[in-house]
Design an enzyme around this catalytic site. Structure first.
Site, short mmCIF file in Angstrom:
data_model
loop_
_atom_site.label_atom_id
_atom_site.label_comp_id
_atom_site.label_asym_id
_atom_site.label_seq_id
_atom_site.Cartn_x
_atom_site.Cartn_y
_atom_site.Cartn_z
N ASP A 128 7.32 19.96 40.41
CA ASP A 128 7.06 21.74 39.67
C ASP A 128 5.69 21.20 39.80
OD1 ASP A 128 6.84 24.23 39.11
OD2 ASP A 128 8.89 24.07 39.43
N HIS A 154 3.18 20.33 42.11
CA HIS A 154 2.89 21.59 42.12
C HIS A 154 1.59 21.79 41.31
CE1 HIS A 154 6.93 23.62 43.24
NE2 HIS A 154 6.19 22.19 43.87
#
Length: 397
Positions: A218, A241
């Site tokens: 993430d 991310h």
């Protein structure tokens, strides 16, 4: 002879007193019953050592020697008399492999209302694999999971040279804190691991992240509402991310959302990441702001979205606002300087801003991003600002 005996007794008393003082200043968790076998729950012994350190008025070092120490769940609570407690970790802290075995479903290792605590060295194994597998199967009822290391309502915290592996949820959370330094941190989890943000900062001020290698599933670093005076420098991100501000304005955060301001990110490298620098808000009526942000000197290596502002954020089309809704979060005074490298998608710069609160004072200078399969492009919607110097792709501001 009598004088000699008296002198000997006094010497022994002094040695004994020194030894006791030394033991108070240096606490080994094994002396309280912690077992380095990776199977015996050492939460109780760790808490006993903490209680001793917390009640002392002198600096204390809590030593965790080599070995694997199982912690099923623990909260180091303050306030303490002591504002100088050091954890010196040579071993590995291990979580239960079965996520249901956590005493508190959303907590593993928590420091609450403490001051002057530092964690130095050591490895934290979150053992999140079983929970990730649960989440990968649709319609399974799985808990959110617990962060590996969480500091809440604390001040003057230092986290140095630790390694966090395979967290169940976020690796490190800084929430409601003042004055936190993270340095030489290594964070590792597979690209497929869900919600394993590397470092999450929220409702905190005066946080510094200096030299970190983050590979996760993430956000490498996520910046939540109420964050101010955040300095990030020397971070390597990917997979992951990217470095993200938000999301802000999600349902449940309230009508008035604490803003994010005075954030500086310098000298970063993104390799194979989904995003580089991202600001994300939901298209709701929640009011708030992001302002005073500077992204300086970054290298992008095959990054899908090197620069992105998404004010219509809604992951997986789940719980999205009605179509055409406009974000009430105001984004202004955001600078991108010296951003070079390659984009994995043709749109290397994507500024999708709110129609009711257009982005303003967006500045780009020396942004050179090429598309690996052709000419890169820039997209701007409701974004206003200025670009200087050679822009690849051509600026849309």
């Amino acid at each position: 002879m009598a004088k000699l005996l008296i002198s000997t007794c006094l010497l022994l008393q002094l040695i004994s007193s020194y030894s006791l003082a030394s033991n108070v200043n240096n606490l080994n968790v094994q002396n309280y019953g912690a077992k380095p076998d990776g199977m015996t729950d050492s939460s109780g012994p760790f808490l006993q050592a903490w209680g001793k350190a917390c009640s002392s008025r002198k600096p204390v070092t809590i030593n965790v020697p080599a070995g694997n120490f199982l912690i099923t769940g623990i909260t180091f609570s303050g306030p303490c008399k002591n504002t100088d407690i050091k954890f010196l970790i040579d071993g590995t802290i291990v979580a239960p492999s079965i996520y249901a075995n956590l005493p508190k479903p959303n907590q593993w290792i928590v420091f609450d209302s403490v001051e002057g605590v530092s964690i130095n060295g050591g490895t934290f194994k979150g053992r999140g694999e079983a929970l990730w597998n649960c989440k990968a199967v649709k319609h399974h009822h799985c808990p959110d999971g617990a962060p590996t290391l969480m500091f809440t309502n604390s001040k003057n915290i230092a986290i140095n040279s630790i390694t966090s592996i395979n967290s169940k949820l976020f690796h490190i959370v800084i929430l409601g804190c003042d004055g936190v330094t993270l340095q030489d941190v290594n964070i590792i989890a597979p690209e497929s691991s869900p919600n394993t943000d590397g470092i999450h900062v929220e409702s905190s001020t005066g946080v510094t992240i200096f030299r970190a290698n983050i590979k996760t599933g993430d956000d490498c670093i996520s910046i939540g509402p109420g964050t101010s005076h955040l300095w990030i420098e020397g971070v390597n991100c990917g997979p992951g991310h990217g470095i993200s501000i938000g999301s802000l304005g999600k349902k449940g955060q309230g009508l008035d959302v604490d803003g994010v301001q005075n954030v500086t990110v310098k000298t970063t490298v993104f390799a194979g990441a989904k995003n580089g620098f991202r600001i994300k808000t939901w298209g709701t009526k929640s009011r708030g702001y992001v302002k005073g942000v500077a992204f300086i000197n970054a290298i992008m290596k095959n990054v899908e979205n090197p620069i992105i502002i998404d004010q219509h954020y809604c992951p997986d089309d789940n719980g999205c606002p009605s179509k055409g809704s406009s974000s009430g979060i105001k984004i202004s005074d955001v600078k991108y300087v010296g951003i070079h490298g390659t984009s994995a998608s043709q749109v290397a710069v994507n500024l999708d801003c709110s129609s009711s609160n257009p982005c303003s004072q967006i500045g780009m200078r020396d942004v050179k991003l090429t598309y690996t399969n052709g000419q890169s492009q820039a997209y701007c919607k409701n974004a206003h600002g200025i670009s200087l110097g050679l822009m690849v792709p051509p600026s849309c501001l």
